[in-house]
Design a protein around this motif. Structure first.
Motif, PDB file in Angstrom:
ATOM      1  N   UNK A  26       0.829  -1.198   0.000  1.00 38.37           N
ATOM      2  CA  UNK A  26       0.000   0.000   0.000  1.00 38.37           C
ATOM      3  C   UNK A  26       0.870   1.257   0.000  1.00 38.37           C
ATOM      4  N   UNK A  27       0.547   2.193  -0.901  1.00 38.70           N
ATOM      5  CA  UNK A  27       1.285   3.453  -0.948  1.00 38.70           C
ATOM      6  C   UNK A  27       1.115   4.241   0.349  1.00 38.70           C
ATOM      7  N   UNK A  28      -0.029   4.093   0.988  1.00 40.70           N
ATOM      8  CA  UNK A  28      -0.275   4.838   2.225  1.00 40.70           C
ATOM      9  C   UNK A  28       0.731   4.473   3.310  1.00 40.70           C
ATOM     10  N   UNK A  29       1.151   3.213   3.354  1.00 40.94           N
ATOM     11  CA  UNK A  29       2.179   2.810   4.315  1.00 40.94           C
ATOM     12  C   UNK A  29       3.526   3.427   3.965  1.00 40.94           C
ATOM     13  N   UNK A  30       3.821   3.486   2.670  1.00 40.47           N
ATOM     14  CA  UNK A  30       5.131   3.975   2.225  1.00 40.47           C
ATOM     15  C   UNK A  30       5.335   5.454   2.550  1.00 40.47           C
ATOM     16  N   UNK A  31       4.259   6.245   2.514  1.00 41.57           N
ATOM     17  CA  UNK A  31       4.411   7.688   2.759  1.00 41.57           C
ATOM     18  C   UNK A  31       3.813   8.099   4.105  1.00 41.57           C
ATOM     19  N   UNK A  32       3.608   7.120   4.996  1.00 39.17           N
ATOM     20  CA  UNK A  32       2.997   7.420   6.296  1.00 39.17           C
ATOM     21  C   UNK A  32       3.815   8.409   7.113  1.00 39.17           C
ATOM     22  N   UNK A  33       5.125   8.451   6.885  1.00 37.38           N
ATOM     23  CA  UNK A  33       5.985   9.339   7.656  1.00 37.38           C
ATOM     24  C   UNK A  33       5.690  10.805   7.444  1.00 37.38           C
ATOM     25  N   UNK A  34       5.154  11.163   6.282  1.00 34.78           N
ATOM     26  CA  UNK A  34       4.821  12.567   6.042  1.00 34.78           C
ATOM     27  C   UNK A  34       3.786  13.045   7.059  1.00 34.78           C
ATOM     28  N   UNK A  35       2.693  12.300   7.174  1.00 31.79           N
ATOM     29  CA  UNK A  35       1.639  12.708   8.113  1.00 31.79           C
ATOM     30  C   UNK A  35       2.147  12.681   9.550  1.00 31.79           C
ATOM     31  N   UNK A  36       2.962  11.671   9.893  1.00 33.86           N
ATOM     32  CA  UNK A  36       3.484  11.599  11.258  1.00 33.86           C
ATOM     33  C   UNK A  36       4.391  12.801  11.544  1.00 33.86           C
ATOM     34  N   UNK A  37       5.035  13.320  10.508  1.00 29.58           N
ATOM     35  CA  UNK A  37       5.899  14.494  10.674  1.00 29.58           C
ATOM     36  C   UNK A  37       5.115  15.800  10.566  1.00 29.58           C
ATOM     37  N   UNK A  38       3.801  15.694  10.234  1.00 31.47           N
ATOM     38  CA  UNK A  38       2.966  16.895  10.190  1.00 31.47           C
ATOM     39  C   UNK A  38       2.795  17.495   8.815  1.00 31.47           C
ATOM     40  N   UNK A  39       3.049  16.697   7.764  1.00 30.55           N
ATOM     41  CA  UNK A  39       2.976  17.221   6.401  1.00 30.55           C
ATOM     42  C   UNK A  39       2.189  16.259   5.519  1.00 30.55           C
ATOM     43  N   UNK A  40       1.797  16.738   4.331  1.00 31.07           N
ATOM     44  CA  UNK A  40       1.080  15.911   3.377  1.00 31.07           C
ATOM     45  C   UNK A  40       1.517  16.253   1.958  1.00 31.07           C
ATOM     46  N   UNK A  41       1.374  15.262   1.079  1.00 32.02           N
ATOM     47  CA  UNK A  41       1.694  15.429  -0.334  1.00 32.02           C
ATOM     48  C   UNK A  41       0.475  15.988  -1.049  1.00 32.02           C
ATOM     49  N   UNK A  42       0.653  17.112  -1.756  1.00 35.41           N
ATOM     50  CA  UNK A  42      -0.422  17.712  -2.540  1.00 35.41           C
ATOM     51  C   UNK A  42       0.085  17.978  -3.955  1.00 35.41           C
ATOM     52  N   UNK A  43      -0.830  18.384  -4.823  1.00 37.05           N
ATOM     53  CA  UNK A  43      -0.462  18.665  -6.211  1.00 37.05           C
ATOM     54  C   UNK A  43      -1.094  19.994  -6.636  1.00 37.05           C
ATOM     55  N   UNK A  44      -0.361  20.709  -7.501  1.00 38.08           N
ATOM     56  CA  UNK A  44      -0.911  21.914  -8.115  1.00 38.08           C
ATOM     57  C   UNK A  44      -0.445  21.949  -9.567  1.00 38.08           C
ATOM     58  N   UNK A  45      -0.927  22.911 -10.315  1.00 36.63           N
ATOM     59  CA  UNK A  45      -0.522  23.004 -11.725  1.00 36.63           C
ATOM     60  C   UNK A  45       0.728  23.857 -11.919  1.00 36.63           C
ATOM     61  N   UNK A  46       1.407  24.180 -10.819  1.00 32.24           N
ATOM     62  CA  UNK A  46       2.643  24.974 -10.888  1.00 32.24           C
ATOM     63  C   UNK A  46       3.811  24.111 -10.424  1.00 32.24           C
ATOM     64  N   UNK A  47       4.780  23.826 -11.300  1.00 38.83           N
ATOM     65  CA  UNK A  47       5.921  22.999 -10.893  1.00 38.83           C
ATOM     66  C   UNK A  47       6.911  23.783 -10.038  1.00 38.83           C
ATOM     67  N   UNK A  48       7.593  23.083  -9.135  1.00 43.62           N
ATOM     68  CA  UNK A  48       8.660  23.709  -8.362  1.00 43.62           C
ATOM     69  C   UNK A  48       9.929  23.786  -9.214  1.00 43.62           C
ATOM     70  N   UNK A  49      10.864  24.616  -8.785  1.00 46.97           N
ATOM     71  CA  UNK A  49      12.145  24.705  -9.486  1.00 46.97           C
ATOM     72  C   UNK A  49      12.868  23.363  -9.463  1.00 46.97           C
ATOM     73  N   UNK A  50      12.747  22.643  -8.350  1.00 40.33           N
ATOM     74  CA  UNK A  50      13.364  21.317  -8.240  1.00 40.33           C
ATOM     75  C   UNK A  50      12.771  20.368  -9.265  1.00 40.33           C
ATOM     76  N   UNK A  51      11.454  20.378  -9.421  1.00 44.68           N
ATOM     77  CA  UNK A  51      10.805  19.506 -10.402  1.00 44.68           C
ATOM     78  C   UNK A  51      11.276  19.855 -11.809  1.00 44.68           C
ATOM     79  N   UNK A  52      11.349  21.144 -12.138  1.00 44.34           N
ATOM     80  CA  UNK A  52      11.766  21.566 -13.477  1.00 44.34           C
ATOM     81  C   UNK A  52      13.198  21.139 -13.773  1.00 44.34           C
TER      82      UNK A  52
END
Length: 610
Positions: free
Chosen positions: A471-497
């Motif tokens: 399950x992907x939810x297990x793989x990224x569980x640390x984000x929520x435990x650390x107080x963060x979440x993965x989101x998406x927008x239509x604007x890429x970050x400089x790192x992504x580019x």
């Protein structure tokens, strides 16, 4: 009926080796990229002596040193030509019949460096010792002394963790070391070089050795030097007493060696860091490479000083297993992210953006449904040298990005259990500190016991949820435990580019599920994603977008408006041209991290400098 197997090769034993191997390597033929080798091996016993050409390489964790590049092998015993016979099973083993009373075996051969390796160039060379020697079977490599001599092209300055003196005529003579130490300290030499001391501790100095394709690439600002010094200081604060006598961070700045971005190789007392030529001249365009030097530096503790028991081998020809690569590489990748933030190599937002990219990769690995992270630790052995067409379905060495998320979860759990008083730094001090821990190899149980010392919990169960889950939810569980979440927008970050630029693609994995280059050739397709369901696969070509000739800009605009206008593509698939409709109604989607309101921010506490 099957024929009986041939006799087994001599098993390695931890026993003394009389006298030293004399190894002379001529690395002056830069026109042909040919290393010429003259080697003298003192005879230990008469009879059938087996000479081994190294096969398993530390950095790849795999049998990636092929015997095909060894050529011209001639053998003499006390000056008399002797015929060798290749082992019928192990192509890296050569049998030589040694008469009673013989004293020395002399070898002459060449290592034909692959053209794309660029190991030998007029202005820069790299000498990988494991490719330019043979050694007798039956001993641990730590028991075999070697005295090496290296001949270089004129005018080059050499860098290595090995002690040597200049013998004149561009020849270096090295102090006698064990074969294990020799192979763990390759030599780099360049025409345009500089050295910066990063830690002036006289007992255990750390140096930055820079070799460039041209002198203008050697320039570093005072701020860049200060950040590199901060990296070393933060590493020492995190891990404690270092295991090295001295450490050389060897950095090559070359678009020839690093045409597709950076790459590194770990060693106990040096790190190989191959980076783009303009790395120091334009660090703002190097966001994905800013933790490479940190990664290799961490490996001095995690990987070279302490290493998994099933990954350690007494020779360079005995197979190893990588069941704990999620510690060896995964935790090292985690610390690379953290130390780059603590040292200021990345600012806080750049670090969050890099972690968002990690999380997006991990969250969208459909191959997890059949292949868990634990099985991915076998990838290095059977996938090395093989192209992986369906990256997210086949999975390949996911213990790097998923290891970052796994250890983020461990750190957050330690902070949760200890009410913020302890984290993975405490584990690092306990587990990797060279003064506190003299046991070099470790097991899964050792990892669990160390974590339990920091904060009691069911760590075997915790880690196995990451390692065995589908399950992907297990793989990224640390984000929520650390107080963060993965989101998406239509604007890429400089790192992504920049990640797109290094890969040479437009990355639309988050939307229509494909990556395509500037010519329209599809480089990858997300398994069972919109592009996959429409019939596209790697190697397909996008010819047109909504009735117009393909361009990456046009394709992105069409994806962005696909919620109101269906996405029609003209494509070439296996030689046939056809029109398809991509079943996606949405917008461009790029990964970001966002705070979860009302929860403790354990990630920021992790990234703060020590």
């Amino acid at each position: 009926m099957a024929m009986p197997p041939p006799p087994a090769l001599p098993a390695p034993q931890d026993k003394p080796f009389k006298d030293a191997i004399a190894l002379v390597v001529n690395a002056t033929d830069t026109d042909h990229q040919i290393f010429s080798v003259h080697e003298t091996i003192p005879v230990q016993t008469p009879g059938d002596v087996v000479l081994l050409y190294p096969e398993w390489e530390t950095a790849s964790h795999a049998p990636t040193a092929g015997a095909a590049e060894l050529a011209g092998l001639l053998v003499e015993v006390d000056g008399v030509r002797s015929e060798w016979v290749r082992d019928p099973v192990d192509m890296h083993a050569f049998h030589v019949d040694i008469p009673e009373g013989a004293r020395a075996i002399t070898l002459d051969f060449q290592f034909l460096a692959p053209a794309r390796s660029h190991l030998l160039r007029p202005n820069m060379i790299n000498v990988p010792w494991q490719r330019v020697l043979l050694y007798p079977a039956g001993w641990y490599v730590r028991d075999i002394p070697v005295t090496a001599t290296l001949m270089l092209p004129p005018g080059l300055t050499a860098f290595t963790a090995l002690a040597f003196h200049d013998a004149g005529n561009d020849t270096l003579r090295f102090d006698t070391v064990t074969l294990e130490q020799l192979v763990d300290a390759p030599v780099y030499a360049g025409r345009y070089t500089r050295q910066v001391v990063l830690d002036e501790n006289a007992a255990k100095p750390v140096r930055l050795d820079v070799l460039a394709d041209a002198p203008e690439y050697l320039a570093m600002t005072q701020d860049e030097v200060a950040r590199m010094k901060a990296l070393v200081a933060q590493g020492l604060k995190t891990f404690g007493t270092p295991p090295y006598r001295h450490y050389d961070a060897i950095v090559t700045l070359s678009d020839v060696l690093s045409p597709d971005g950076g790459g590194g190789i770990e060693h106990l007392e040096e790190g190989e860091n191959n980076l783009p030529a303009a790395y120091f001249g334009n660090t703002a365009q190097q966001l994905n490479n800013l933790d490479l030097i940190a990664h290799e530096f961490v490996h001095a503790w995690n990987g070279r000083w302490r290493q998994p028991a099933d990954l350690w081998s007494p020779t360079f020809n005995q197979p190893v297993m990588g069941s704990l690569l999620w510690v060896y590489e995964g935790q090292t990748e985690f610390w690379g992210r953290v130390l780059a933030a603590r040292a200021g190599l990345r600012d806080r937002q750049q670090t969050l953006d890099k972690l968002a990219l990690d999380a997006s990769i991990v969250a969208n690995r459909d191959g997890r449904s059949w292949k868990n992270l634990q099985d991915s630790t076998n990838d290095a052995i059977y996938m090395a040298g093989h192209h992986v067409a369906w990256r997210d379905w086949q999975r390949r060495e996911d213990y790097y990005p998923e290891g970052v998320l796994l250890w983020l979860d461990v750190d957050a759990r330690l902070r949760e259990l200890s009410h913020g008083k302890r984290g993975l730094d405490d584990f690092a001090q306990l587990f990797f500190n060279a003064k506190k821990n003299q046991t070099r190899t470790y097991t899964f149980q050792d990892v669990c016991e160390a974590l339990n010392t920091v904060a009691p919990d069911d760590w075997a169960g915790f880690l196995n949820r990451h390692l065995r889950s589908h399950q992907a939810s297990d793989a990224i569980a640390g984000l929520a435990r650390a107080g963060w979440k993965l989101t998406y927008s239509d604007v890429p970050t400089a790192t992504f580019l920049q990640d797109e630029k290094e890969a040479g693609v437009s990355n639309l994995d988050g939307s229509i599920g494909l990556q395509v280059d500037a010519d329209g050739e599809v480089q990858s397709v997300q398994w069972n994603g919109p592009a996959f369901r429409a019939g596209l696969s790697p190697g397909s070509r996008v010819i047109g977008v909504n009735g117009q000739p393909f361009s990456a800009t046009l394709l992105k605009a069409a994806v962005q408006s696909s919620a109101v206008k269906p996405l029609h593509l003209r494509v070439g698939i296996q030689g046939d041209k056809r029109d398809i409709v991509i079943g996606y109604r949405g917008s461009l989607r790029y990964p970001h991290l966002e705070r979860i309101a009302g929860t403790p921010d354990r990630l920021s506490a992790l990234l703060d400098p020590r």
